[in-house]
Structures are given as structure tokens and as C-alpha cells.
Write an enzyme that holds these catalytic residues in place. Structure first.
Site, PDB file in Angstrom:
ATOM      1  N   GLU A 174       0.827  -1.205   0.000  1.00 62.57           N
ATOM      2  CA  GLU A 174       0.000   0.000   0.000  1.00 62.57           C
ATOM      3  C   GLU A 174       0.862   1.256   0.000  1.00 62.57           C
ATOM      4  OE1 GLU A 174      -2.932  -0.728   3.168  1.00 62.57           O
ATOM      5  OE2 GLU A 174      -4.195  -1.658   1.617  1.00 62.57           O
ATOM      6  N   ASP A 305      -2.553  -9.194  18.415  1.00 59.97           N
ATOM      7  CA  ASP A 305      -1.266  -9.556  17.817  1.00 59.97           C
ATOM      8  C   ASP A 305      -0.345 -10.310  18.768  1.00 59.97           C
ATOM      9  OD1 ASP A 305      -2.058  -8.317  15.538  1.00 59.97           O
ATOM     10  OD2 ASP A 305      -0.498  -6.775  15.510  1.00 59.97           O
ATOM     11  N   ALA A 322      -6.328  -6.895  12.232  1.00 62.93           N
ATOM     12  CA  ALA A 322      -7.389  -6.299  13.053  1.00 62.93           C
ATOM     13  C   ALA A 322      -8.486  -7.305  13.397  1.00 62.93           C
ATOM     14  CB  ALA A 322      -7.982  -5.093  12.329  1.00 62.93           C
ATOM     15  N   GLN A 323      -8.908  -8.121  12.425  1.00 58.83           N
ATOM     16  CA  GLN A 323     -10.067  -8.980  12.649  1.00 58.83           C
ATOM     17  C   GLN A 323      -9.918  -9.985  13.796  1.00 58.83           C
ATOM     18  OE1 GLN A 323     -13.260  -9.292  12.021  1.00 58.83           O
ATOM     19  NE2 GLN A 323     -13.137  -7.274  11.109  1.00 58.83           N
TER      20      GLN A 323
END
Lengths: 427, 427
Positions: A174, A305, A322-323
Site C-alpha cells: 500500500e 497480535d 485487526a479482525q
């Protein structure tokens, strides 16, 4: 630490990331006392940090005050603190602002950059895990172009405009896409007296594909999108060192560059006192069972995490995204309440919602459970999902305004050197 | 400095504030070469800095990249540089990035905080002239509340929640109003376990009225608005020292406080080599004639805050505000072109458009040339004018979204400690 003693059990949560916040929300309005500790007084929406680094978004619009998230919860206490040590025998944590006893402890301290022990790389390269780090990178990128204007040494100028991103995961991909858009749309106008065609963006990936963990199609398409944008993708190359000037690799390949972004690995942000061999595992994560309990403890948990929960699909632990963090936080909220009431806890089952990455303007790759697609529609889905998961109506509005503006005008106006990174530019 | 030599005369502008940018815009597309130098790569909309300090606006939305302002101008060069010295005999400036010859030089270096020689005040108090300074103040305010939670010493807690603003000009008044709104609307929710009624906001003004320079009505009303908001206004009191703990004054009055904002004076940001007695005047400003020429020079000018142009209405020099700066910049653009063509220059005549200040939610005081008014309508006028003068459509949109949101929700979401100010909180 000046936390009032009440008759409810005290749950201490270390970390206000996706996991910690999801858990705290679940526990609001329950008969428990919650103490949330974080080094920052805000929650960071990490998936958009690369847009801060590249001037597309204001840092303030991807951050959200933690105190505000839980302002209506009567027995909630936030403290700006760094946890130095956990004493599991006395059920106490030691922080820079004092000690605190807990009845239940949830470690949600997240992850930090992994330099795999190479201190020279750590010293000279940039990370992008926090807002201050992302702002430092933003300053450095802009400072390098200002400096490129000044030098008459062509090699130095090329090195100043050469961006090397180590790691082909979503962060690296990204960031590379955004830098490529800047090269195309902004640099020629901002620096008419600089030959910005000399600017280069390189991604170095040690494995044989980028976006490892996503589908083959997503990986191949993302690579195609990057190459079309002029990004050089180097696969099967491992970086061995960076001394501030030259990136060396395990092959003949070297790169002369003033900017290395290290996105090649993360590790659990482990805490002293919770590092016993029986539960600390690969990448400094804490091995947990499917109730998120750390091995050997009934009342000490890890989520997000930092937690390593092995499942059938993910034998090395759920992905650091994140999920899993949000889902674990939510379910642990229910489970702790059950534990307090001596009811059986419910085992965690991960609902894999897929993964996605955007690659510059109009392009993204999306892997959902039952459908995988790439291109413009994927890009819309990417934007919608990211807006939806941002915390706060104002943040969503401001991000939306910025995205619409940036899209229509091919622009990124937050190209500001507010806190200079290089000594040279500090005033 | 790597600026190409062309046949057009070279105009060097020092400073990208209101004056420098207005001048550069006027010179765009003319047969001149323009080199603009600034310590920052962005223009700062200073009138809204107090909203950054109080979490109402993102810093990025009151800044604008200087390169972008003038991107369509072919002979324009921006350099991120600090000017160390001006050599008026060789027509050269010396900077941290090298030397540069000029044909015409315009000093638009603005103003900086004036501590009147008191180094202890300078060391311990906060200024609010730049974006980094405003962000430091934002961090400090929030850090003080976090610290107030931790101490069990009541006096220390009160000092941490006591805000002393020295100077009752627009900056001091607007900051005090914003702090008072935070005390009322945000602190009780954010810090339920802290008695935020103990928070105090004090303005200390050496003269006998606040908003000196505005009408008597404006001054009286602003004071009334502040008192209603719970701000203590101390008039005819002069601060003599601040050692980091106690503010002492020329009377018995003292203040125990952890936060002093020094808004009591500004001075011209003068530059070595341009400090001769014949033109340097009160407050380090450079005496100019009504063509903005510095005494003794035909080709060296000063505009904006640094310039001291005496007029009939303002015998001590025009006020150090945006309007004189913008008007001087615009007119000097025309005049330099006339000078180059050997035509007579037009004397500058200041069009006084008035002054205004906002005092918290829904209240402002406005002095226009023919009409003076205070209250809600004044507040709308204040907002409209500030939105109008902000540079950049995106900035206007983002500021507008923030204002609407803050107004409806009684909120200020940018209460983020992104770069901690106190050592204690640095990680």
C-alpha cells in the site's frame, strides 16, 4: 496508581488497540472495574498509517481519544502509562506511574517492528507502526526531495529519490502504491526544477510472492498493478544490511538509497515477567488456549497480535491483523464475565472475513471468504470497509472529505514537514 | 543554492506568511524570477493556532504546502531554508543551504514571541506562534490532566489544572475561551475520577483592558463573555517572572501553575545584516517608507509584521496582523514591477477592515469600519471570515466539518498527545 478500590473484580487491560478497545467496550456497563493502560492517549487505526506517511490523510483523523470511547462507562479508568513488568505471583503490574493489583489481566500490547536482531538496519531504517513513526517518514520523504534539489552530485540526488521498502505484505504494497501516485501526480508539479523521473520505488520481498497469505490471484494482480505504476518488485531477495547509504542483499543486488522503510516483520510486544519458555513462542507471541488464557494461568489472558492461538487453518497462530484482535476482544469480554460467575467459557472460533490491500488509485485486491476480486470495484469495497471500521463520525467525515478531494484533484495536501526528521532541517 | 540564472530580475522573498505569499502570487506569470525561502514547507494560518492547541482542529488543516500555492508559476523557486545573514553591499543572502544573489529583496520574516529579555519566562512558558509550538501546548495541556490524576498532593493537582495566559490580546482571549469550553464540556466526561471543577483559567493583562486596539464595547463585552465562562481576567497586573512553578507579578498576586502561555508580546523576526540603527525600531521592526522600502535602500523591502510603516492613524506602525501583511504584499507586487520598468511606485494606503475575536461557543466581538457588534451574529461573521481566508478548498471543508461536529456535539476530538511534551510521557 490512584485507582479507587471497589467491590467489583478489577480487570486490567494492557493496550488500547483493536483488541483492547473491543474488550473494554464489551465490559462496559457490567459489574466489573476496568483499567485500561496505553502509552498513547488515543487508539490508532493502523491500516491507514501509510496514508499519513504519504500526505493523504491528517494523523488526527485516524486517531481517536481512548477516554472518549468509554466515557459513558461508570467503572472505567484509563491511565497513560507504560507497563514495565508483570508480577504473576503477586498479581501486580509495575508501570512508570506506579504499581497496580489486578484480579484479571489481559495483555493486548500488540506488536512491534521485528528487525531480526540487525541493529544497523534498526538504526537507519524507518518503521511505520505508530503515528509518530508515520509522521517521521512523511517528513523524511519530503526532506529528501528538498535536499535532492540542493545537491549537484547526481548519484546523491538519485539516492535521495530512491525509496526502498523491505517487505511485500499489505503495508509495503500500500505504501509503494501511494508513493507511485505521488511520483506521478505531485512531484512534477511541486518540483519543476528537479528531474523527478529519477525517483524510484522498490519493494524487496524475501519470498516468491507479495501479499503472502492472500490468494494467488490477489498476489499476481497486486504485482501487476505495482509494475504498471512503475514500482520495481524484487522477489526472492533478502536484505542483509543497510548502513544508511547502501542496502545489501543476499545476492549481487544493492541499492543506493536515503530511505529504507522496514515492513519486513513484526513481533509480539512482550512484557517482562511474561516470557517463560512454556508459553512464549515464535516472534515473541504468547501461546494461548482457545479461551485466550496464557498457559499456566486461569486469570491472565492475551488477545490480538501478542496472542498466538493455533487453529486448524492457522497452525502457527492466527494472523496479526485487526479482525482476529477485534473478535478475540469481543469474545473474551463475554468469557471473563462467565469466568467470574463460574460458568464455562466458550471456545473462540475465528471467523475469517478475508483480507484486502489497495494498490494506488482505483485499484485493490480483495479476498473474501467465498469471492475474490481485483480492480476498481475492489477499490470501492476497500474504501467502504476502511471508512466503516474507523472509530468516530468526525474521523469518517474528515477521511471521506480527504479521499474525495484527493481523488478528484489527484492530490495529497498534507505534504507538510511539521516536525523535521533530519537534523539538517531542524530549526 | 542551485537556482538557475535567467535574464529576468531575481526577487528573493524571505518568509511564506500572509505577506510573502500575497506578494509571490502577485508576481506570478510576470517577467521576473521569484525565489521564496521559508523555514517550513507550508504556510501557516496563524489565527487558528489556538484551535490546534485546544484540540478543535487538526494542525494539517490550517497549513498549506507553499509549493502548491505557486505550482503554476514558471519562474518560481521555493527553498526550505533559514536565512542567517543579509549582505546589503554584495546583494547576497547567506542561508543554511548556501548563498544567493538578489536583484530585489523582500523581507517578510514576520514576528516571533517577545519575552522582553526574561530568559526564565522564555524557558518555562509556552508560545503559540507556530504549528509545532501549538502542538506542544496541546500535548502539555492533556499531559497535565493525566498527571493531575496521579498525584495525591492537592496543591500539585490544582497547579496542574491551573492555566495562566499572559496577555489579553486576541490570542490570549481566544485561547482562554476555548479552554473554558473544554473545562465545561469535555473534562468532566473525560476525567470522571478527577474533580475538574478545580481547573482554572486566568488571563493576566498589564493594561487596563483586554483586546487593546479594538473598540471599548468589544473589550468590555469580551471581558463579560470570559467572566461568564468562568475565566478570571486580571487587569493592570504585570507578570515579573515564572520559574516553572510560580508566576510572580508586580503586585502581591502570585499563581501556582504548571502551564503558562506567553501571549504578551511579539517582536519582528529581524535578520543579521539588516539591523542598522537608522531603520531598526521599537520591537525589532524595520522602518519602511510608504513603498515598503527600508531606509537607505531602493531595492530592499520589508512587508508584514517585520515592517514598521507609520501612518496618520498608526504613528507607531501598522498593527501586526494579517490584513496589513496581505495588502502590503499585494501592492508591493505591483510596485516592484513598476520599479523594474522605471515607473513611479504607488504609495501604500492601509484599508482598515477592522478586527475580531471569538470568545468560546456562540460568542464573538467584531469591529468593522462602520459597524461594531458582539454576540452570536458576530460569531457567525467570525467563522465565515476565517473560513474564507483559509487557503485551500480541502482545508476549508475539513475545518467546516470539524466546526459543525464540534458545535453539535460540544466536542473537540483532536485531544491527542501525539508527540509528548513532558519528558515523563516520552516513550
Amino acid at each position: 496508581m490512584n485507582i479507587p478500590k471497589i467491590s467489583y473484580p478489577r480487570i486490567v487491560i494492557i493496550g488500547g488497540g483493536f483488541a483492547g478497545v473491543a474488550l473494554a467496550k464489551k465490559l462496559s456497563k457490567q459489574e466489573v472495574q476496568v483499567v485500561l493502560l496505553d502509552k498513547h492517549n488515543y487508539h490508532t487505526f493502523q491500516p491507514l498509517l501509510y496514508q499519513v506517511s504519504t500526505g493523504g490523510l491528517e494523523p488526527d483523523s485516524i486517531a481517536y481519544p481512548i477516554r472518549k470511547i468509554l466515557k459513558d462507562f461508570p467503572n472505567f479508568h484509563f491511565r497513560l502509562a507504560e507497563v514495565n513488568e508483570i508480577d504473576t505471583t503477586c498479581n501486580t503490574i509495575k508501570t512508570n506511574i506506579g504499581e497496580l493489583k489486578f484480579d484479571y489481566l489481559v495483555v493486548a500490547s500488540g506488536s512491534k517492528t521485528n528487525y531480526f536482531g540487525n541493529s544497523e538496519i534498526e538504526k537507519h531504517s524507518m518503521a511505520m507502526k505508530t503515528i509518530p513513526q508515520s509522521l517521521d517518514l512523511r517528513s523524511l520523504i519530503l526532506e529528501n526531495f528538498e535536499e535532492a534539489l540542493l545537491t549537484s552530485d547526481l548519484n546523491e540526488r538519485i539516492a535521495l529519490m530512491n525509496f526502498v521498502i523491505v517487505g511485500g505484505g499489505p503495508t509495503g504494497v500500500e505504501l509503494a502504491g501511494a508513493l507511485a501516485e505521488i511520483k506521478k501526480g505531485i512531484l512534477p508539479k511541486d518540483y519543476p526544477d528537479l528531474d523527478t523521473r529519477l525517483a524510484q520505488i522498490n519493494i524487496i520481498q524475501s519470498g516468491d510472492c507479495i501479499l503472502k497469505g492472500m490468494s494467488e490471484n490477489a498476489s499476481a494482480k497486486a504485482e501487476e498493478f505495482l509494475e504498471k505504476l512503475g514500482v520495481h518488485v524484487w522477489k526472492n531477495v533478502r536484505v542483509t544490511n543497510y548502513d544508511g547509504k547502501t542496502v545489501t542483499t543476499n545476492s549481487d543486488l544493492t541499492f543506493q538509497t536515503a530511505t529504507v522503510v522496514w515492513a519486513a516483520g513484526v513481533q509480539g510486544a512482550s512484557i517482562k515477567g511474561l516470557q517463560a519458555e512454556e508459553y512464549i513462542t515464535r516472534g515473541n507471541r504468547l501461546l494461548v488456549n482457545n479461551h485466550n488464557q496464557i498457559k499456566g494461568f486461569e486469570h491472565i489472558f492475551a488477545i490480538g497480535d501478542i496472542a498466538c492461538m493455533a487453529t486448524e487453518d492457522f497452525p502457527n497462530g492466527l494472523p496479526m491483523m485487526a479482525q482476529p484482535a477485534i473478535q478475540q476482544g469481543q469474545q473474551l469480554g463475554d468469557n471473563i464475565l462467565k469466568l467470574i460467575e463460574n460458568k464455562p467459557m466458550k471456545p473462540f472460533v475465528y471467523k475469517d472475513k478475508g483480507a484486502m490491500a489497495t494498490v494506488g488509485r482505483n485499484k485493490a485486491v480483495v479476498d473474501l471468504k467465498n469471492i475474490k476480486f481485483q480492480g476498481v470495484f475492489a477499490w470501492y469495497v476497500w474504501m467502504f470497509i476502511h471508512l466503516f471500521f474507523l472509530i468516530g463520525f468526525r474521523n469518517r467525515m474528515v477521511v471521506f472529505v480527504n479521499w474525495v478531494y484527493n481523488y478528484i484533484r489527484f492530490d495529497r495536501e498534507a505534504r507538510l514537514i511539521i516536525r523535521p526528521f533530519k537534523k539538517k532541517f531542524k530549526s
